[in-house]
Design an enzyme around this catalytic site. Structure first.
Site, PDB file in Angstrom:
ATOM      1  N   THR A   7      32.998  71.933  63.379  1.00 42.90           N
ATOM      2  CA  THR A   7      32.338  70.241  62.902  1.00 42.90           C
ATOM      3  C   THR A   7      31.323  69.236  63.143  1.00 42.90           C
ATOM      4  OG1 THR A   7      32.655  69.256  60.289  1.00 42.90           O
ATOM      5  CG2 THR A   7      33.795  68.649  62.416  1.00 42.90           C
ATOM      6  N   LYS A  41      32.527  69.196  53.271  1.00 45.66           N
ATOM      7  CA  LYS A  41      32.514  67.907  54.849  1.00 45.66           C
ATOM      8  C   LYS A  41      32.600  66.526  54.018  1.00 45.66           C
ATOM      9  CE  LYS A  41      32.327  71.315  58.233  1.00 45.66           C
ATOM     10  NZ  LYS A  41      31.859  71.678  59.607  1.00 45.66           N
ATOM     11  N   GLY A  53      32.832  61.654  55.476  1.00 48.29           N
ATOM     12  CA  GLY A  53      32.850  62.809  56.351  1.00 48.29           C
ATOM     13  C   GLY A  53      33.881  62.936  56.955  1.00 48.29           C
ATOM     14  N   SER A 132      32.725  68.208  67.156  1.00 48.81           N
ATOM     15  CA  SER A 132      31.527  68.989  68.524  1.00 48.81           C
ATOM     16  C   SER A 132      30.375  68.793  69.044  1.00 48.81           C
ATOM     17  CB  SER A 132      32.114  70.434  68.855  1.00 48.81           C
ATOM     18  OG  SER A 132      31.548  70.929  67.717  1.00 48.81           O
ATOM     19  N   THR A 170      28.360  74.401  65.414  1.00 45.86           N
ATOM     20  CA  THR A 170      27.247  73.375  64.205  1.00 45.86           C
ATOM     21  C   THR A 170      26.760  74.481  63.824  1.00 45.86           C
ATOM     22  OG1 THR A 170      27.878  71.400  65.276  1.00 45.86           O
ATOM     23  CG2 THR A 170      25.820  71.518  63.861  1.00 45.86           C
TER      24      THR A 170
END
Length: 181
Positions: A7, A41, A53, A132, A170
């Protein structure tokens, strides 16, 4: 900031624009496989005045959102107090302390990163990136804000697009929420 894989979240708080945004990609992965490309998210809490988030295990994150909503209600929407009290529980409760998540929260009070390690951190520059691709998005946002007149919403969106071109966890399915005061 966070080493969670799968994410990317960027949060930007602007006192000059009297607004804040949190944006995320939509990719959910299991190991090296993409399971879903449009995962939500970013959430609104406390009558839409607080944005959150998350990065980490989805069930853990959703459990923490419920806890944070309860703390916001108990402390009349004061984000810092609610975050500190939730983090105390997160660190000391036998079940909660095993939850794996990092949250970015924002309200009129400011922007915070909250983790199970006991962190409730307010960044100096009003920006935080987690997950990430978080550092890629954060670097892109800092660069854009230093040389352009883009709105923070446009910067958040573009920074995630840049992160998605670098980080394999992503994608470009971007969710963006904004709060103004």
């Amino acid at each position: 900031m966070s080493h969670c894989k799968g994410t990317t979240i960027i949060g930007i708080y602007s006192t000059t624009e009297h607004r804040a945004v949190i944006a995320s990609d939509g990719q959910a992965t299991l190991e090296s496989a993409v399971i879903k490309s449009s995962t939500k998210k970013v959430y609104r809490l406390h009558d839409g005045q607080v944005l959150v988030g998350f990065a980490g295990a989805t069930a853990d994150c959703l459990a923490l959102l419920d806890r944070l909503e309860g703390k916001l209600s108990k402390y009349d929407g004061h984000l810092r107090r609610a975050a500190v009290e939730m983090t105390k529980e997160w660190r000391t409760d036998r079940v909660l302390r095993h939850l794996e998540a990092v949250l970015v929260t924002v309200s009129e009070e400011g922007i915070l990163m909250v983790s199970g390690a006991g962190d409730v951190l307010e960044p100096d520059e009003g920006m935080i990136g987690i997950g990430s691709g978080g550092l890629y998005a954060l670097a892109a946002a800092k660069g854009m804000l230093s040389v352009s007149d883009l709105s923070i919403a446009d910067v958040a969106r573009k920074s995630l697009e840049i992160a998605s071109s670098i980080d394999i966890y992503t994608n470009q399915e971007i969710t963006l929420e904004e709060v103004t005061w």
